[in-house]
Design a protein around this motif. Structure first.
Motif, PDB file in Angstrom:
ATOM      1  N   ILE A 186      17.808 -24.795 -18.810  1.00 39.88           N
ATOM      2  CA  ILE A 186      16.861 -24.126 -19.654  1.00 39.88           C
ATOM      3  C   ILE A 186      16.625 -25.451 -20.690  1.00 39.88           C
ATOM      4  O   ILE A 186      17.675 -25.663 -21.304  1.00 39.88           O
ATOM      5  CB  ILE A 186      17.224 -22.668 -20.573  1.00 39.88           C
ATOM      6  CG1 ILE A 186      16.411 -22.344 -21.420  1.00 39.88           C
ATOM      7  CG2 ILE A 186      18.701 -22.919 -21.009  1.00 39.88           C
ATOM      8  CD1 ILE A 186      16.690 -21.198 -22.006  1.00 39.88           C
ATOM      9  N   GLN A 187      15.366 -25.748 -20.973  1.00 40.33           N
ATOM     10  CA  GLN A 187      15.102 -26.942 -21.729  1.00 40.33           C
ATOM     11  C   GLN A 187      13.856 -26.469 -22.473  1.00 40.33           C
ATOM     12  O   GLN A 187      12.861 -25.836 -21.983  1.00 40.33           O
ATOM     13  CB  GLN A 187      14.916 -28.180 -20.940  1.00 40.33           C
ATOM     14  CG  GLN A 187      14.766 -29.131 -21.945  1.00 40.33           C
ATOM     15  CD  GLN A 187      14.787 -30.502 -21.159  1.00 40.33           C
ATOM     16  OE1 GLN A 187      15.302 -30.477 -19.869  1.00 40.33           O
ATOM     17  NE2 GLN A 187      14.408 -31.618 -21.916  1.00 40.33           N
ATOM     18  N   SER A 188      13.724 -26.722 -23.853  1.00 36.08           N
ATOM     19  CA  SER A 188      12.629 -26.491 -24.638  1.00 36.08           C
ATOM     20  C   SER A 188      11.781 -27.514 -24.564  1.00 36.08           C
ATOM     21  O   SER A 188      12.112 -28.658 -24.854  1.00 36.08           O
ATOM     22  CB  SER A 188      13.097 -25.918 -26.027  1.00 36.08           C
ATOM     23  OG  SER A 188      13.682 -27.150 -26.684  1.00 36.08           O
ATOM     24  N   ARG A 189      10.513 -27.217 -24.586  1.00 35.29           N
ATOM     25  CA  ARG A 189       9.545 -28.192 -24.970  1.00 35.29           C
ATOM     26  C   ARG A 189       8.397 -27.881 -25.730  1.00 35.29           C
ATOM     27  O   ARG A 189       8.007 -26.775 -25.879  1.00 35.29           O
ATOM     28  CB  ARG A 189       8.621 -28.748 -23.552  1.00 35.29           C
ATOM     29  CG  ARG A 189       9.630 -29.389 -22.323  1.00 35.29           C
ATOM     30  CD  ARG A 189      10.281 -30.682 -22.990  1.00 35.29           C
ATOM     31  NE  ARG A 189       9.196 -31.529 -23.201  1.00 35.29           N
ATOM     32  CZ  ARG A 189       9.264 -32.546 -24.054  1.00 35.29           C
ATOM     33  NH1 ARG A 189      10.204 -32.755 -24.776  1.00 35.29           N
ATOM     34  NH2 ARG A 189       8.146 -33.394 -24.167  1.00 35.29           N
ATOM     35  N   PRO A 190       7.783 -28.560 -26.945  1.00 40.63           N
ATOM     36  CA  PRO A 190       7.056 -28.255 -27.821  1.00 40.63           C
ATOM     37  C   PRO A 190       5.590 -27.920 -26.947  1.00 40.63           C
ATOM     38  O   PRO A 190       5.182 -28.714 -26.049  1.00 40.63           O
ATOM     39  CB  PRO A 190       6.621 -29.333 -28.736  1.00 40.63           C
ATOM     40  CG  PRO A 190       7.203 -30.683 -27.948  1.00 40.63           C
ATOM     41  CD  PRO A 190       8.537 -30.068 -27.014  1.00 40.63           C
ATOM     42  N   ILE A 191       4.902 -26.946 -27.328  1.00 40.70           N
ATOM     43  CA  ILE A 191       3.495 -26.598 -26.813  1.00 40.70           C
ATOM     44  C   ILE A 191       2.547 -27.586 -27.332  1.00 40.70           C
ATOM     45  O   ILE A 191       1.726 -27.923 -26.546  1.00 40.70           O
ATOM     46  CB  ILE A 191       3.228 -24.997 -27.116  1.00 40.70           C
ATOM     47  CG1 ILE A 191       4.250 -24.168 -26.246  1.00 40.70           C
ATOM     48  CG2 ILE A 191       1.761 -24.710 -26.590  1.00 40.70           C
ATOM     49  CD1 ILE A 191       4.052 -22.635 -26.868  1.00 40.70           C
ATOM     50  N   GLY A 192       2.498 -27.944 -28.651  1.00 43.75           N
ATOM     51  CA  GLY A 192       1.933 -28.928 -29.279  1.00 43.75           C
ATOM     52  C   GLY A 192       0.820 -28.452 -30.181  1.00 43.75           C
ATOM     53  O   GLY A 192       0.025 -29.364 -30.788  1.00 43.75           O
ATOM     54  N   ASP A 193       0.488 -27.237 -30.253  1.00 43.43           N
ATOM     55  CA  ASP A 193      -0.650 -26.677 -30.820  1.00 43.43           C
ATOM     56  C   ASP A 193      -0.035 -26.382 -32.595  1.00 43.43           C
ATOM     57  O   ASP A 193      -1.019 -26.521 -33.194  1.00 43.43           O
ATOM     58  CB  ASP A 193      -1.234 -25.524 -30.517  1.00 43.43           C
ATOM     59  CG  ASP A 193      -0.149 -24.359 -30.089  1.00 43.43           C
ATOM     60  OD1 ASP A 193       1.220 -24.519 -30.522  1.00 43.43           O
ATOM     61  OD2 ASP A 193      -0.592 -23.315 -29.419  1.00 43.43           O
ATOM     62  N   SER A 194       1.353 -26.314 -32.428  1.00 45.38           N
ATOM     63  CA  SER A 194       1.517 -26.198 -33.961  1.00 45.38           C
ATOM     64  C   SER A 194       3.152 -26.349 -34.114  1.00 45.38           C
ATOM     65  O   SER A 194       3.620 -26.008 -33.023  1.00 45.38           O
ATOM     66  CB  SER A 194       1.145 -24.620 -34.534  1.00 45.38           C
ATOM     67  OG  SER A 194       1.723 -23.641 -33.888  1.00 45.38           O
ATOM     68  N   LEU A 195       3.685 -26.550 -35.353  1.00 50.15           N
ATOM     69  CA  LEU A 195       5.074 -26.664 -35.368  1.00 50.15           C
ATOM     70  C   LEU A 195       5.807 -25.107 -34.956  1.00 50.15           C
ATOM     71  O   LEU A 195       5.179 -24.193 -35.369  1.00 50.15           O
ATOM     72  CB  LEU A 195       5.687 -26.969 -36.636  1.00 50.15           C
ATOM     73  CG  LEU A 195       5.462 -28.350 -36.938  1.00 50.15           C
ATOM     74  CD1 LEU A 195       5.537 -28.933 -38.406  1.00 50.15           C
ATOM     75  CD2 LEU A 195       6.215 -29.444 -36.148  1.00 50.15           C
ATOM     76  N   GLY A 196       6.984 -25.273 -34.352  1.00 49.06           N
ATOM     77  CA  GLY A 196       7.675 -24.089 -34.112  1.00 49.06           C
ATOM     78  C   GLY A 196       7.111 -23.224 -32.820  1.00 49.06           C
ATOM     79  O   GLY A 196       7.540 -22.244 -32.555  1.00 49.06           O
ATOM     80  N   ARG A 197       6.257 -23.960 -32.097  1.00 52.20           N
ATOM     81  CA  ARG A 197       5.910 -23.149 -30.665  1.00 52.20           C
ATOM     82  C   ARG A 197       6.462 -23.953 -29.959  1.00 52.20           C
ATOM     83  O   ARG A 197       6.179 -25.149 -29.645  1.00 52.20           O
ATOM     84  CB  ARG A 197       4.167 -23.233 -30.737  1.00 52.20           C
ATOM     85  CG  ARG A 197       3.566 -22.287 -31.934  1.00 52.20           C
ATOM     86  CD  ARG A 197       3.045 -21.120 -31.377  1.00 52.20           C
ATOM     87  NE  ARG A 197       2.105 -21.240 -30.119  1.00 52.20           N
ATOM     88  CZ  ARG A 197       1.966 -20.777 -29.098  1.00 52.20           C
ATOM     89  NH1 ARG A 197       3.132 -19.803 -28.609  1.00 52.20           N
ATOM     90  NH2 ARG A 197       0.942 -20.864 -28.287  1.00 52.20           N
ATOM     91  N   TYR A 198       7.115 -23.246 -28.950  1.00 50.78           N
ATOM     92  CA  TYR A 198       7.798 -23.929 -27.931  1.00 50.78           C
ATOM     93  C   TYR A 198       7.422 -23.163 -26.402  1.00 50.78           C
ATOM     94  O   TYR A 198       7.214 -21.939 -26.553  1.00 50.78           O
ATOM     95  CB  TYR A 198       9.255 -23.948 -28.075  1.00 50.78           C
ATOM     96  CG  TYR A 198       9.622 -25.146 -29.015  1.00 50.78           C
ATOM     97  CD1 TYR A 198       9.961 -26.347 -28.959  1.00 50.78           C
ATOM     98  CD2 TYR A 198       9.737 -24.372 -30.331  1.00 50.78           C
ATOM     99  CE1 TYR A 198      10.073 -27.135 -29.814  1.00 50.78           C
ATOM    100  CE2 TYR A 198      10.061 -25.406 -31.369  1.00 50.78           C
ATOM    101  CZ  TYR A 198      10.244 -26.815 -31.106  1.00 50.78           C
ATOM    102  OH  TYR A 198      10.621 -27.763 -32.101  1.00 50.78           O
TER     103      TYR A 198
END
Length: 318
Positions: free
Chosen positions: A235-247
Motif C-alpha cells: 500500500i503506497q500513497s501517491r498525490p493525485i495532483g489537483d490539490s494538497l491533501g488529495r491522494y
C-alpha cells in the motif's frame, strides 16, 4: 535478445532498454516472449504508448523494489493510462558495480550517473566510500554506463554486473548494493479486459482514490479489505495532483478478483471510493499460496447471498 524473428509471425514486447538491463532479464522469464521481437524503450511512458497503440503486445516495467519501495513513475503512469492490465509479475535479484572510463580510479570519481532506483539501493555504500559525490539521474542502469563514453559530465556510473563485456568501461568496485538480498519486482502490462484464471497463489493490483481529506478516510478504505480477510502486500500513497491533501493509493491485495472475499472487497471499495482502477489479477511470482481463515471461504459468501436472496423472495427460513 531473440535473433532475427520473422516479423510476419512474431509479436513485439517493449522493455526499458537498452539491452542488458534488469528489465530485459525480467522479460527473459516470460515463456511467450521467447523468440519474439524485443523493443528497448527509454521510459515507462514510451513503453505504455507502445502497448496502447498496438505496436507492442505487452511491456515489461519495474514497479517495486525490496529496498527502495514502489517505482512511482510506473505507479503514476498506471493511474493515468486507461485500459491497461497487469498479466504477470516477475522477480529479479539485483546487485550493482561502479564503472568508469578506462584510466579512471576511485579517487577520481566526483559525479556519478545512475538510475534513481539503483542510486537509492547503493546510497549507503556511496556515502561511505564517496561522501562528497554528486548524482546525475539516468534513464536506465545500462544507459548510465554507456553515457560515460559520450560525455564527461559524470566520472563513473552504477550499472549491472557484466556491463564491461558490452561497453568500454572498467569496474572500479563490485557488489556495491547496500542489501545483497535486494529484489526488483517487474510487471508485464498489456491491453484488454481478459482475466487470467485463478491459481490460489494470486495477487490483485488496484489504484484507489480517497473520497475526501478527512479523519478516518484511510481507515475506511482499509476496512474494506480487513473485514473480508484480504491481506495487503503493498500500500503506497501517491498525490493525485489537483490539490494538497488529495491522494490515491496503490494497493496489492492477496487473492484473485474471482475469489469471493476479494470480489466482495472490491464491491465495498466501489461504494466507498470515487475512483477504483482495477489493474489486474495475476499469478504471484513466488507462487506462494494465499492463506486465510475458513470463515472467508468462497462458500461462506455464496451462502450469505443465497440466504439474502431467499429472504427477499419470501422463501421459508432455513
Amino acid at each position: 535478445m531473440p535473433d532475427s524473428p520473422n516479423p510476419l509471425q512474431a509479436q513485439t514486447y517493449s522493455y526499458l532498454g537498452p539491452a542488458g538491463t534488469f528489465t530485459e532479464a525480467a522479460l527473459a522469464q516470460v515463456p511467450g516472449a521467447r523468440g519474439q521481437i524485443w523493443r528497448p524503450v527509454n521510459n515507462v511512458g514510451e513503453a505504455f504508448a507502445d502497448v496502447v497503440s498496438g505496436r507492442s503486445l505487452a511491456a515489461m516495467i519495474a514497479i517495486e523494489n525490496s529496498v527502495d519501495g514502489g517505482v512511482t513513475a510506473t505507479q503514476d503512469a498506471l493511474a493515468s493510462v486507461p485500459n491497461l492490465r497487469i498479466i504477470g509479475e516477475y522477480l529479479v535479484p539485483v546487485n550493482f558495480v561502479l564503472v568508469a572510463r578506462p584510466g579512471t580510479t576511485l579517487d577520481d570519481v566526483r559525479v556519478i550517473n545512475a538510475h534513481p532506483v539503483a542510486y537509492g539501493q547503493c546510497r549507503n555504500w556511496l556515502e561511505r566510500t564517496l561522501p562528497s559525490h554528486g548524482h546525475i539521474p539516468a534513464s536506465s542502469n545500462v544507459a548510465a554506463a554507456s553515457s560515460l563514453l559520450d560525455n564527461t559530465q559524470a566520472d563513473a556510473a552504477i550499472a549491472p554486473p557484466g556491463i564491461d563485456k558490452h561497453h568500454d568501461v572498467v569496474v572500479l568496485a563490485s557488489e556495491i548494493g547496500d542489501n545483497p538480498n535486494a529484489v526488483t519486482r517487474f510487471v508485464l502490462v498489456a491491453r484488454g479486459n481478459e482475466l487470467t484464471a485463478p491459481t490460489g497463489a494470486d495477487k490483485t493490483s488496484l489504484i484507489i482514490e480517497l473520497p475526501s481529506d478527512r479523519s478516518g478516510a484511510l481507515l475506511d478504505m482499509l476496512e474494506q479489505f480487513a473485514t473480508r480477510g484480504v491481506n495487503l502486500s503493498l500500500i503506497q500513497s501517491r498525490p493525485i495532483g489537483d490539490s494538497l491533501g488529495r491522494y490515491r493509493f496503490v494497493v496489492d491485495a492477496d487473492g484473485h478478483i474471482l475469489d469471493e472475499r476479494v470480489a466482495d472487497a472490491l464491491l465495498g471499495l466501489r461504494r466507498f471510493s470515487p475512483k477504483v482502477i482495477f489493474l489486474g489479477s495475476y499469478p504471484r511470482a513466488d507462487q506462494r499460496k494465499i492463506e486465510f481463515t475458513s470463515r472467508y471461504d468462497d462458500g461462506i459468501f455464496i451462502e450469505a447471498r443465497d440466504w439474502l436472496r431467499g429472504l427477499i423472495a419470501g422463501e421459508p427460513a432455513q
